[in-house]
Design an enzyme around this catalytic site. Structure first.
Site, PDB file in Angstrom:
ATOM      1  N   LYS A 111       0.830  -1.203   0.000  1.00  0.00           N
ATOM      2  CA  LYS A 111       0.000   0.000   0.000  1.00  0.00           C
ATOM      3  C   LYS A 111       0.871   1.262   0.000  1.00  0.00           C
ATOM      4  CE  LYS A 111      -4.197  -2.094   1.763  1.00  0.00           C
ATOM      5  NZ  LYS A 111      -5.132  -2.310   2.862  1.00  0.00           N
ATOM      6  N   LYS A 193      -3.593 -11.026  -7.221  1.00  0.00           N
ATOM      7  CA  LYS A 193      -4.874 -11.527  -6.700  1.00  0.00           C
ATOM      8  C   LYS A 193      -6.033 -10.655  -7.195  1.00  0.00           C
ATOM      9  CE  LYS A 193      -5.782  -8.996  -2.511  1.00  0.00           C
ATOM     10  NZ  LYS A 193      -6.767  -8.952  -1.475  1.00  0.00           N
ATOM     11  N   LYS A 196     -10.385  -5.629  -4.918  1.00  0.00           N
ATOM     12  CA  LYS A 196     -11.299  -4.493  -5.043  1.00  0.00           C
ATOM     13  C   LYS A 196     -10.578  -3.260  -5.549  1.00  0.00           C
ATOM     14  CE  LYS A 196     -13.879  -5.644  -0.953  1.00  0.00           C
ATOM     15  NZ  LYS A 196     -13.836  -5.527   0.496  1.00  0.00           N
TER      16      LYS A 196
HETATM   17  P1  ATP Z   1      -8.218  -4.931  -1.294  1.00  0.00           P
HETATM   18  O1  ATP Z   1      -7.783  -5.678  -2.470  1.00  0.00           O
HETATM   19  O2  ATP Z   1      -8.687  -3.536  -1.576  1.00  0.00           O
HETATM   20  O3  ATP Z   1      -7.256  -5.020  -0.142  1.00  0.00           O
HETATM   21  P2  ATP Z   1      -9.841  -7.167  -0.843  1.00  0.00           P
HETATM   22  O4  ATP Z   1     -10.470  -7.470  -2.129  1.00  0.00           O
HETATM   23  O5  ATP Z   1      -8.637  -7.952  -0.415  1.00  0.00           O
HETATM   24  O6  ATP Z   1      -9.520  -5.633  -0.780  1.00  0.00           O
HETATM   25  P3  ATP Z   1     -10.864  -7.380   1.836  1.00  0.00           P
HETATM   26  O7  ATP Z   1     -12.019  -6.743   2.472  1.00  0.00           O
HETATM   27  O8  ATP Z   1      -9.556  -6.834   2.224  1.00  0.00           O
HETATM   28  O9  ATP Z   1     -10.976  -7.283   0.272  1.00  0.00           O
HETATM   29  O10 ATP Z   1     -10.893  -8.952   2.040  1.00  0.00           O
HETATM   30  C1  ATP Z   1     -11.968  -9.678   2.600  1.00  0.00           C
HETATM   31  C2  ATP Z   1     -11.668 -11.161   2.627  1.00  0.00           C
HETATM   32  O11 ATP Z   1     -11.563 -11.678   1.298  1.00  0.00           O
HETATM   33  C3  ATP Z   1     -10.373 -11.553   3.330  1.00  0.00           C
HETATM   34  O12 ATP Z   1     -10.567 -12.727   4.080  1.00  0.00           O
HETATM   35  C4  ATP Z   1      -9.420 -11.803   2.201  1.00  0.00           C
HETATM   36  O13 ATP Z   1      -8.394 -12.701   2.549  1.00  0.00           O
HETATM   37  C5  ATP Z   1     -10.355 -12.409   1.167  1.00  0.00           C
HETATM   38  N1  ATP Z   1      -9.862 -12.183  -0.199  1.00  0.00           N
HETATM   39  C6  ATP Z   1      -9.641 -10.993  -0.792  1.00  0.00           C
HETATM   40  N2  ATP Z   1      -9.213 -11.141  -2.043  1.00  0.00           N
HETATM   41  C7  ATP Z   1      -9.172 -12.497  -2.262  1.00  0.00           C
HETATM   42  C8  ATP Z   1      -8.805 -13.294  -3.386  1.00  0.00           C
HETATM   43  N3  ATP Z   1      -8.416 -12.747  -4.532  1.00  0.00           N
HETATM   44  N4  ATP Z   1      -8.884 -14.640  -3.269  1.00  0.00           N
HETATM   45  C9  ATP Z   1      -9.293 -15.208  -2.114  1.00  0.00           C
HETATM   46  N5  ATP Z   1      -9.635 -14.511  -1.017  1.00  0.00           N
HETATM   47  C10 ATP Z   1      -9.579 -13.158  -1.072  1.00  0.00           C
END
Ligand code: ATP
Ligand code: LTN
Length: 328
Positions: A111, A193, A196
């Site tokens: 970040k 990965k 969002k």
């Molecule tokens: P950002 O990418 O903005 O950090 P995010 O998509 O990771 O956001 P979070 O709210 O941080 O969203 O994550 C919520 C949950 O989803 C967490 O348990 C995280 O490990 C899981 N997660 C997020 N992205 C993935 C992914 N690509 N595959 C599997 N699990 C995920």
């Protein structure tokens, strides 16, 4: 009954990665464990958010929790900022956390790389707030995706350190990271990965995407060289598509390979889109059908239930540190 705790940030929109890596397992585990699911809006404000949008997103995420199958009869759903103990315990844990261990967190480093200037203290402190979330509820198990593993290790370290320095106070939690689906990759770049905060919206299938959008995103998904449809770690784009197909249909990988024998990527992508749309349709209908009134009631109950567990834990941590009783 053992307890699970987990959370998602109400930023951006919930995507298939969030569902397959985390939410899906919450739904599966909720009948075996006492379950507490949080909407972590205090984490969300570690990066700039539009206040009005943030409040709406928190409500939308609560709807999504319900729509994917979290059962409010057995699980608690609440908004993090409704329970002041999260911020309060964070302060106490800040005083035992070390700067060096926070600076080492890979998500923080990523970040910072994106932000460069204007790195807020909240970003550094993010994992300590997450530790407070988990430890307040004397959590046994934390179902999350692979990217949260390092944060879970820090949570365990902080719990062990606090218990050692001040006496047994917190249960030391275990991570629950699924064997398959813990890291769903971006459809436009299989080395990153699905996220969002991805700059390219095509890499990420949202739970609230309409059918055309889902089809378009899968159609555009990058692929690897090689024409046959076979699960192979060295073909990460295809492996990612097959993993999503496997998790959404429940079919074994060999069945899927047989099914697509002799077909190419186009058919896989088309069927994957169909399977996804079929999965999303009832979820989206449920999101629409939850009334504001029901949601208010649910979040109010969730807040009360959460406070009834979190407040006594905070109190005992404060007692341990000598922060209670100075007036007696
Ligand atoms: P950002 O990418 O903005 O950090 P995010 O998509 O990771 O956001 P979070 O709210 O941080 O969203 O994550 C919520 C949950 O989803 C967490 O348990 C995280 O490990 C899981 N997660 C997020 N992205 C993935 C992914 N690509 N595959 C599997 N699990 C995920
Ligand atoms: N950092 C997590 C969200 C999160 C969380 C938690 C997950 C905040 N507090 C407590 C599990 C338990 C993420 O997914 N980005």
């Amino acid at each position: 009954m053992k307890r699970i705790f987990s959370g998602v940030q109400p930023t951006g929109s919930t995507h298939l990665g969030n569902y397959l890596g985390a939410l899906r397992n919450w739904v599966a585990l909720q009948h075996e464990y006492e379950s507490i699911f949080c909407i972590v809006n205090l984490h969300a404000v570690t990066l700039p958010q539009d206040p009005k949008v943030l409040a709406e997103k928190a409500r939308e995420l609560a709807r999504i929790y319900l729509a994917v199958g979290i059962d409010p009869q057995v699980s608690t759903i609440f908004i993090q900022s409704d329970v002041p103990a999260h911020a309060e315990l964070t302060w106490l844990l800040n005083c035992i956390a070390r700067l060096s261990e926070l600076e080492r967190m890979t998500q923080f480093k990523d970040k910072v790389r994106k932000q460069r200037d204007n790195v807020g203290v909240g970003l550094l402190d993010y994992p300590v707030l997450m530790a407070a979330d988990i430890l307040l509820y004397q959590t046994d198990l934390v179902p999350v995706g692979e990217d949260q593993k390092q944060h879970l290790e820090l949570t365990r370290d902080l719990a062990i350190r606090f218990n050692r320095d001040y006496g047994e106070t917190f249960r030391v939690p275990e991570p629950y990271i699924p064997k398959v689906g813990a890291r769903i990759m971006s459809l436009s770049d299989p080395t990153r990965k699905m996220s969002k905060s991805d700059d390219d919206p095509n890499g990420c299938v949202l739970l609230l995407d309409d059918g055309d959008t889902v089809s378009r995103k899968f159609k555009r998904a990058v692929t690897d060289s090689g024409a046959d449809i076979r699960f192979d770690e060295t073909r990460p784009a295809l492996a990612n598509l097959l993993t999503i197909y496997h998790l959404l249909t429940g079919k074994e990988m060999h069945e899927i390979e047989d099914h697509f024998a002799g077909s190419g990527y186009a058919r896989l992508k088309q069927e994957l889109a169909e399977v996804t749309i079929e999965f999303l349709k009832p979820v989206q209908e449920r999101v629409q059908s939850i009334t504001d009134e029901d949601l208010n009631q649910l979040l109010e109950q969730g807040r009360n239930r959460a406070r009834s567990i979190a407040d006594p834990t905070l109190r005992s941590a404060m007692e341990r540190m000598g922060l209670v009783g100075a007036r007696n």
